[in-house]
Design a protein around this motif. Sequence first.
Motif, PDB file in Angstrom:
ATOM      1  N   LYS A  87     -12.671  27.813 -49.125  1.00  0.00           N
ATOM      2  CA  LYS A  87     -12.123  27.314 -50.382  1.00  0.00           C
ATOM      3  C   LYS A  87     -12.184  25.797 -50.495  1.00  0.00           C
ATOM      4  N   SER A  88     -12.683  25.108 -49.460  1.00  0.00           N
ATOM      5  CA  SER A  88     -12.828  23.670 -49.495  1.00  0.00           C
ATOM      6  C   SER A  88     -14.286  23.310 -49.224  1.00  0.00           C
TER       7      SER A  88
ATOM      8  N   LEU B 169      -3.841  23.666 -47.477  1.00  0.00           N
ATOM      9  CA  LEU B 169      -4.902  23.921 -48.456  1.00  0.00           C
ATOM     10  C   LEU B 169      -4.402  24.844 -49.564  1.00  0.00           C
TER      11      LEU B 169
ATOM     12  N   HIS C 110      -5.044  26.472 -53.373  1.00  0.00           N
ATOM     13  CA  HIS C 110      -6.266  26.813 -54.100  1.00  0.00           C
ATOM     14  C   HIS C 110      -5.900  27.653 -55.317  1.00  0.00           C
TER      15      HIS C 110
ATOM     16  N   ARG D 123      -7.469  29.771 -58.719  1.00  0.00           N
ATOM     17  CA  ARG D 123      -8.686  30.416 -59.235  1.00  0.00           C
ATOM     18  C   ARG D 123      -8.412  31.015 -60.609  1.00  0.00           C
TER      19      ARG D 123
ATOM     20  N   GLU E 159     -12.588  27.262 -59.924  1.00  0.00           N
ATOM     21  CA  GLU E 159     -11.695  27.083 -58.785  1.00  0.00           C
ATOM     22  C   GLU E 159     -11.335  25.612 -58.620  1.00  0.00           C
TER      23      GLU E 159
ATOM     24  N   SER F  93      -9.189  23.156 -55.656  1.00  0.00           N
ATOM     25  CA  SER F  93      -8.442  23.077 -54.395  1.00  0.00           C
ATOM     26  C   SER F  93      -8.299  21.614 -53.990  1.00  0.00           C
ATOM     27  N   CYS F  94      -7.332  21.351 -53.121  1.00  0.00           N
ATOM     28  CA  CYS F  94      -7.143  20.001 -52.585  1.00  0.00           C
ATOM     29  C   CYS F  94      -6.529  20.131 -51.191  1.00  0.00           C
ATOM     30  N   ARG F  95      -7.341  19.892 -50.169  1.00  0.00           N
ATOM     31  CA  ARG F  95      -6.870  20.046 -48.790  1.00  0.00           C
ATOM     32  C   ARG F  95      -6.413  18.697 -48.240  1.00  0.00           C
TER      33      ARG F  95
END
Length: 386
Positions: A153-154, A300, A302, A304, A316, A318-320
């Motif tokens: 997802k990253s 992480l 996420h 969607r 999507e 996301s921001c880790r």
Amino acid sequence: MKTYSSIRKFLPIYFLLFFSVTKAQIPDSTQTVHKPAESVVYPKLQIKGLFQARYLVGMKDNVDVNGLHHLDHSGTDNNFMIKYMRVQVRAQISKHTEVAVLANLADFKNDPKSRVLENAYLKYTLDPKLALTFGQFRPLFGLEETYPIDINKSLDWSNQYTEFGKLGWTSFQIGLSATGQMQLGDIPFQYAVSVVNGNGKNQINDNDNGKQYSTRLVFGLLKENGLNIGLNGGVGEVMSKKIYAVGLDLSSLINLNPKWSFDMQIEAKQGTNHPLYFAVAPELRPVNPDEYQIRGAYFLPHVRYEINHKNLSALELSCRYEYLDTNFRLNSNPKQTITPMFGLEFLKDYGARIQLGMQFDRYKHSIENTSQYNNNLFIVQVQSRF
């Protein structure tokens, strides 16, 4: 000491024999259920692949796309690269046995020694409670080992995953593993027990007599929120020195409605940084390698959104956030990384995907002419699964 040494050499064999005995104690379902035999022709072959490429632009002066600082203003600040060109073959050779091979042909661009071949194992599945895997595989020691890179997802694996792979706990290793899943009352439970050489993939021999033993336990706590907790622990011996690693992870998946979903991963690990310990001159090393320790964590989230409009399947976001300190006891210089990513899925199950994002690396102390230097990186990544 000779007796202890002899026992230690044969521990992996005892490990295998133990699970072989376990197999004999569990009745095969075919012995109790009498159904007409299905006409199945073995082997059954399955071939899959992954193409993944990137365009990178370094946004920090004098820092190249690999994060290395150049005081002389050299270095490349933009680059097209092929990250993966994977080919995977699985052969189901009997009802319970499969053989798998996974190769990354993109690794031929580097020195292919200890590269290219990733998975190469035989897996025997007695039933959902017990499966034995022997060969080269990813031992389960955290969340990131439970899925392939193409559904990450990253941007990529976390810094923590990469570093613990160098330590022999994650990534591709050679050895033996037992895995399974069952119910503990109302709680779904999964386990993995592994013993590996611990010196990476595609090695001709182990580099010493020690082995690394690890365990992963996963408990499904809340079914409606997909909340799972994972406990990871490992001990081992490298060059006659004792090492360890521990980890904790949480994951959750919440379907807000038919179109929106939110999932989350939190993971933390700590362990002996024995490669750093053995890199020190023998006369300067402390007696205990645990003086050199690594600690890392990431978060992480996420989101969607399912579109299902013509060729565009989903959006999507996301921001880790990551924290990593590879030597927090003796020479601490923690690294923090923030990676916001936006993705467009064009075919189901990430059959085609484009991702855009940034990677911000920040060190407590930036050190000139090293990779421990603050950096900003812009990324465009495309992939196709087939």
